[in-house]
Design an enzyme around this catalytic site. Structure first.
Site, mmCIF file in Angstrom:
data_model
loop_
_atom_site.group_PDB
_atom_site.id
_atom_site.type_symbol
_atom_site.label_atom_id
_atom_site.label_comp_id
_atom_site.label_asym_id
_atom_site.label_seq_id
_atom_site.Cartn_x
_atom_site.Cartn_y
_atom_site.Cartn_z
ATOM 1 N N HIS A 62 3.517 -4.230 2.801
ATOM 2 C CA HIS A 62 3.899 -3.067 2.741
ATOM 3 C C HIS A 62 3.641 -2.277 2.053
ATOM 4 C CE1 HIS A 62 8.436 -4.672 3.012
ATOM 5 N NE2 HIS A 62 7.965 -4.696 4.304
ATOM 6 N N LYS A 72 2.199 -2.175 -8.261
ATOM 7 C CA LYS A 72 3.742 -3.558 -8.568
ATOM 8 C C LYS A 72 2.360 -4.399 -9.850
ATOM 9 C CE LYS A 72 5.005 -2.220 -3.839
ATOM 10 N NZ LYS A 72 4.831 -2.943 -2.346
ATOM 11 N N TYR A 132 10.145 -7.220 -9.428
ATOM 12 C CA TYR A 132 8.562 -6.076 -8.960
ATOM 13 C C TYR A 132 8.784 -5.248 -10.676
ATOM 14 C CZ TYR A 132 9.527 -7.676 -4.537
ATOM 15 O OH TYR A 132 10.168 -8.352 -3.543
ATOM 16 N N ASP A 170 9.274 -5.749 9.543
ATOM 17 C CA ASP A 170 8.002 -6.387 9.262
ATOM 18 C C ASP A 170 7.919 -7.218 10.764
ATOM 19 O OD1 ASP A 170 8.232 -5.565 6.879
ATOM 20 O OD2 ASP A 170 8.707 -7.438 5.996
#
Length: 202
Positions: A62, A72, A132, A170
């Site tokens: 991603h 992140k 995250y 995905d």
């Protein structure tokens, strides 16, 4: 804590110092000042996410449009995942390459992934819980993916993961080459300028 740059520029492995006794353990898993010393600017936190995955789940690859992008800071609070950073910046010396960090509830490492880089992980245990910290809120119109099974990227999933499980989204994501051809990927020059602007703004 110890911070080590990975083989993909602008990504780092963070190993905290743990303090244990007969009650359990204490650690600092995020320190804004230590990270700022390393990356040259503060991490402007906008959202915190958590995911829980059974063994074999693959999430990613991603990334988000830049600007604004989404840096992140990721750790595993329960179980274990192998976390990947993928260089998707067209023109980068390491374009198409990747590095990985084992995130688990033993060493309690974290990984920092700058804006413009691809992110993916595979769960090595059931109920692997990943947290995250991110620098922008989720915006589905600016979020994109690359198929984690793309042979050009060549992610290697460890045997401990067992049979992998991916979301339809995905699996249907384009390959790295397709994403590059469609103009979906950030460029190395644009990202260098973006990182410089962050550093100048501190």
């Amino acid at each position: 804590m110890q911070i080590r740059e990975l083989s993909i520029p602008d990504s780092y492995e963070i190993t905290p110092k743990q303090f244990g006794d007969d009650r359990g353990v204490f650690l600092e898993w995020y320190r804004f000042d230590k990270l700022e010393e390393t990356i040259g600017h503060s991490m402007d936190l906008r959202q915190a996410n958590s995911s829980v995955s059974k063994r074999g789940v693959v999430r990613g690859i991603h990334f988000a449009d830049v600007p604004v992008g989404q840096a992140k800071y990721v750790t595993a609070t329960h179980g274990a995942v192998l976390d990947y950073v993928i260089d998707i910046r067209v023109g980068s010396p390491t374009f198409g390459q990747w590095d990985s960090v084992l995130l688990d509830d033993i060493d309690r490492r974290a990984i920092y992934i700058a804006e413009g880089l691809g992110h993916c992980f595979v769960s090595l245990t059931d109920n692997a819980t990943v947290s995250y910290l991110v620098t922008d809120v989720f915006n589905p119109t600016r979020e994109h993916g690359i198929n984690p099974l793309d042979e050009q990227v060549g992610l290697v999933f460890p045997k401990e993961a067992g049979e992998t499980l991916l979301s339809p989204k995905d699996l249907e994501a384009p390959s790295l080459a397709e994403a590059a051809a469609s103009g979906l990927l950030p460029t190395w020059d644009v990202m260098r300028a973006f990182y410089q602007s962050l550093n100048e703004g501190k």
